[in-house]
Write a protein that holds these residues in place. Structure first.
Motif, PDB file in Angstrom:
ATOM      1  N   GLU A  66       0.836  -1.193  -0.114  1.00 46.05           N
ATOM      2  CA  GLU A  66      -0.105  -0.159  -0.193  1.00 46.05           C
ATOM      3  C   GLU A  66       0.691   1.514   0.002  1.00 46.05           C
ATOM      4  O   GLU A  66       0.485   2.306  -0.751  1.00 46.05           O
ATOM      5  CB  GLU A  66      -1.078   0.071   1.194  1.00 46.05           C
ATOM      6  CG  GLU A  66      -1.950  -1.029   1.244  1.00 46.05           C
ATOM      7  CD  GLU A  66      -2.851  -1.036   0.209  1.00 46.05           C
ATOM      8  OE1 GLU A  66      -3.321   0.356  -0.325  1.00 46.05           O
ATOM      9  OE2 GLU A  66      -3.519  -1.919  -0.558  1.00 46.05           O
ATOM     10  N   GLU A  67       1.730   1.231   0.579  1.00 49.27           N
ATOM     11  CA  GLU A  67       2.850   2.482   0.773  1.00 49.27           C
ATOM     12  C   GLU A  67       3.620   2.635  -0.475  1.00 49.27           C
ATOM     13  O   GLU A  67       3.645   3.976  -0.848  1.00 49.27           O
ATOM     14  CB  GLU A  67       3.909   2.134   1.957  1.00 49.27           C
ATOM     15  CG  GLU A  67       4.794   3.349   1.822  1.00 49.27           C
ATOM     16  CD  GLU A  67       5.786   3.253   3.165  1.00 49.27           C
ATOM     17  OE1 GLU A  67       6.910   3.997   3.437  1.00 49.27           O
ATOM     18  OE2 GLU A  67       5.786   2.271   3.930  1.00 49.27           O
ATOM     19  N   LYS A  72       3.531   6.233  -5.603  1.00 50.14           N
ATOM     20  CA  LYS A  72       3.503   6.473  -6.861  1.00 50.14           C
ATOM     21  C   LYS A  72       2.520   7.612  -7.414  1.00 50.14           C
ATOM     22  O   LYS A  72       2.220   7.584  -8.587  1.00 50.14           O
ATOM     23  CB  LYS A  72       3.510   4.810  -7.530  1.00 50.14           C
ATOM     24  CG  LYS A  72       4.526   3.896  -7.545  1.00 50.14           C
ATOM     25  CD  LYS A  72       4.442   2.728  -8.122  1.00 50.14           C
ATOM     26  CE  LYS A  72       5.545   1.930  -7.936  1.00 50.14           C
ATOM     27  NZ  LYS A  72       5.418   0.673  -8.826  1.00 50.14           N
ATOM     28  N   LEU A  73       1.634   7.698  -6.588  1.00 48.72           N
ATOM     29  CA  LEU A  73       0.509   8.617  -6.662  1.00 48.72           C
ATOM     30  C   LEU A  73       0.736   9.845  -6.625  1.00 48.72           C
ATOM     31  O   LEU A  73       2.037  10.418  -6.171  1.00 48.72           O
ATOM     32  CB  LEU A  73      -0.857   8.279  -5.768  1.00 48.72           C
ATOM     33  CG  LEU A  73      -1.512   7.094  -5.853  1.00 48.72           C
ATOM     34  CD1 LEU A  73      -2.492   6.956  -4.632  1.00 48.72           C
ATOM     35  CD2 LEU A  73      -2.035   6.722  -7.139  1.00 48.72           C
ATOM     36  N   PRO A  74       0.135  10.964  -7.470  1.00 45.76           N
ATOM     37  CA  PRO A  74       0.372  12.242  -7.424  1.00 45.76           C
ATOM     38  C   PRO A  74       0.673  12.911  -5.893  1.00 45.76           C
ATOM     39  O   PRO A  74      -0.346  12.339  -4.839  1.00 45.76           O
ATOM     40  CB  PRO A  74      -0.833  12.962  -8.209  1.00 45.76           C
ATOM     41  CG  PRO A  74      -0.924  11.941  -9.133  1.00 45.76           C
ATOM     42  CD  PRO A  74      -0.943  10.582  -8.283  1.00 45.76           C
ATOM     43  N   ALA A  75       1.065  13.982  -5.620  1.00 50.21           N
ATOM     44  CA  ALA A  75       1.105  14.575  -4.217  1.00 50.21           C
ATOM     45  C   ALA A  75      -0.275  15.096  -3.892  1.00 50.21           C
ATOM     46  O   ALA A  75      -0.814  14.845  -2.717  1.00 50.21           O
ATOM     47  CB  ALA A  75       1.889  15.871  -4.547  1.00 50.21           C
ATOM     48  N   ASN A  76      -1.371  15.535  -4.773  1.00 52.88           N
ATOM     49  CA  ASN A  76      -2.450  15.877  -4.380  1.00 52.88           C
ATOM     50  C   ASN A  76      -3.696  14.999  -4.594  1.00 52.88           C
ATOM     51  O   ASN A  76      -4.813  15.531  -4.835  1.00 52.88           O
ATOM     52  CB  ASN A  76      -2.801  17.372  -4.937  1.00 52.88           C
ATOM     53  CG  ASN A  76      -2.907  17.328  -6.610  1.00 52.88           C
ATOM     54  OD1 ASN A  76      -2.040  16.269  -6.985  1.00 52.88           O
ATOM     55  ND2 ASN A  76      -2.957  18.334  -7.077  1.00 52.88           N
ATOM     56  N   PHE A  77      -3.348  13.833  -4.718  1.00 53.49           N
ATOM     57  CA  PHE A  77      -4.131  12.591  -5.127  1.00 53.49           C
ATOM     58  C   PHE A  77      -5.256  12.645  -4.058  1.00 53.49           C
ATOM     59  O   PHE A  77      -6.625  12.576  -4.511  1.00 53.49           O
ATOM     60  CB  PHE A  77      -3.503  11.304  -5.405  1.00 53.49           C
ATOM     61  CG  PHE A  77      -4.501  10.309  -5.651  1.00 53.49           C
ATOM     62  CD1 PHE A  77      -5.107  10.122  -7.044  1.00 53.49           C
ATOM     63  CD2 PHE A  77      -4.799   9.296  -4.627  1.00 53.49           C
ATOM     64  CE1 PHE A  77      -5.830   8.841  -7.092  1.00 53.49           C
ATOM     65  CE2 PHE A  77      -5.887   8.414  -4.743  1.00 53.49           C
ATOM     66  CZ  PHE A  77      -6.340   8.090  -6.194  1.00 53.49           C
ATOM     67  N   GLU A  78      -4.990  12.762  -2.790  1.00 54.74           N
ATOM     68  CA  GLU A  78      -6.153  12.520  -1.592  1.00 54.74           C
ATOM     69  C   GLU A  78      -7.043  13.658  -1.701  1.00 54.74           C
ATOM     70  O   GLU A  78      -8.291  13.289  -1.627  1.00 54.74           O
ATOM     71  CB  GLU A  78      -5.465  12.458  -0.372  1.00 54.74           C
ATOM     72  CG  GLU A  78      -6.139  11.846   0.859  1.00 54.74           C
ATOM     73  CD  GLU A  78      -6.702  10.449   0.532  1.00 54.74           C
ATOM     74  OE1 GLU A  78      -7.734  10.201   1.201  1.00 54.74           O
ATOM     75  OE2 GLU A  78      -5.972   9.688  -0.211  1.00 54.74           O
ATOM     76  N   GLN A  79      -6.726  14.941  -1.847  1.00 56.79           N
ATOM     77  CA  GLN A  79      -7.530  16.052  -1.873  1.00 56.79           C
ATOM     78  C   GLN A  79      -8.320  15.973  -3.326  1.00 56.79           C
ATOM     79  O   GLN A  79      -9.411  16.069  -2.919  1.00 56.79           O
ATOM     80  CB  GLN A  79      -6.630  17.191  -2.141  1.00 56.79           C
ATOM     81  CG  GLN A  79      -5.845  17.660  -0.917  1.00 56.79           C
ATOM     82  CD  GLN A  79      -4.627  16.951  -0.643  1.00 56.79           C
ATOM     83  OE1 GLN A  79      -4.278  16.103  -1.173  1.00 56.79           O
ATOM     84  NE2 GLN A  79      -3.958  17.309   0.358  1.00 56.79           N
ATOM     85  N   LYS A  80      -7.816  15.439  -4.366  1.00 56.08           N
ATOM     86  CA  LYS A  80      -8.656  15.208  -5.666  1.00 56.08           C
ATOM     87  C   LYS A  80      -9.760  14.311  -5.363  1.00 56.08           C
ATOM     88  O   LYS A  80     -10.777  14.543  -5.655  1.00 56.08           O
ATOM     89  CB  LYS A  80      -7.859  15.043  -6.662  1.00 56.08           C
ATOM     90  CG  LYS A  80      -7.061  16.133  -7.233  1.00 56.08           C
ATOM     91  CD  LYS A  80      -6.340  15.536  -8.664  1.00 56.08           C
ATOM     92  CE  LYS A  80      -5.550  16.912  -8.857  1.00 56.08           C
ATOM     93  NZ  LYS A  80      -4.705  16.593 -10.315  1.00 56.08           N
TER      94      LYS A  80
END
Length: 252
Positions: A66-67, A72-80
């Protein structure tokens, strides 16, 4: 020559040894149930530890996977993701309100508390706050933002002009833009109103002070110069005589 097998062991020692073995066997038989229970408990604890180790190893591997995915995800993926989920929820509520014959904005306001509404208003006012004058580039950019927000394009008129002009609607290197289009009177009036607003707003600002090269230099830097001007403005009438006496050298 016959082989020598050494001294024969005494018979009494053999008898004693056999008696000791017999006595140990009898003691093991007497303590057998307790020993077997302790052995079973130790094996059971060892099995539990192995199960826990395997479970911890499995959880660690899942967390590493999971880490790696998160890295590998974008920095603002969680906000999006949260933003998309919120928009989907709002669309769902809007459809439910429309199917029930209610206005979604009014239904949404009923769920907002007074403190949340006040906080939202303060945040809304601070979207483009006036930070004061820093430089002309920042002031021009703020003006550009304000003008673009006030612009409300007429899409119907835009489509009509595009259909009417055809290929000439799009500018090329030979386009001068002087006679091809004529602005409507209301557009010209809107531009004039905006210029008048700018003139009125500019009149409120104080003029820029010019630097006097002949003035006495009684400061060490710009900050000290402003401080001395403030002192002169507030206490100059009271200290004028003292200052003159110091300059003449007649001070007591």
């Amino acid at each position: 020559m016959p082989r020598s097998f050494g001294k024969p062991r005494p018979i009494m020692n053999i008898i004693r040894f056999d008696r000791g073995v017999t006595r140990n066997a009898e003691n093991d038989d007497e303590a057998g149930p307790s020993t077997s229970k302790s052995k079973f408990s130790r094996l059971q604890r060892l099995r539990d530890l192995e199960l826990k180790m395997n479970e911890a190893r499995k959880l660690n591997h899942q967390e590493v996977v999971e880490e790696d995915k998160r890295s590998k995800l974008p920095a603002n993926f969680e906000q999006k993701r949260k933003r998309v989920e919120w928009e989907e929820e709002q669309d769902k509520k809007r459809k439910e309100a429309e199917s029930a014959g209610e206005e979604f904005d009014r239904v949404k306001l009923l769920e907002v508390g007074a403190d949340e509404a006040e906080k939202w208003e303060r945040k809304k006012k601070k979207k483009n706050p006036d930070q004061g004058f820093s430089d002309y580039e920042a002031a021009t950019f703020r003006q550009y933002q304000r003008l673009t927000k006030e612009m409300k394009p007429d899409m119907n008129n835009y489509k009509q002009q595009r259909e009417k002009a055809g290929e000439e609607f799009y500018a090329t290197r030979d386009t001068l833009g002087l006679n091809q289009w004529k602005d409507k009177p209301e557009y010209v009036d809107r531009m004039v109103d905006d210029l008048e607003k700018q003139i009125k707003k500019r009149e409120k600002y104080s003029r820029r002070r010019t630097f006097d090269e002949d003035a006495d230099i009684d400061y060490i830097n710009e900050r000290n110069m402003k401080f001395n001007k403030k002192l002169e403005r507030f206490y100059g009438t009271y200290t004028a005589e003292i200052k003159q006496n110091l300059e003449r050298g007649t001070a007591v």
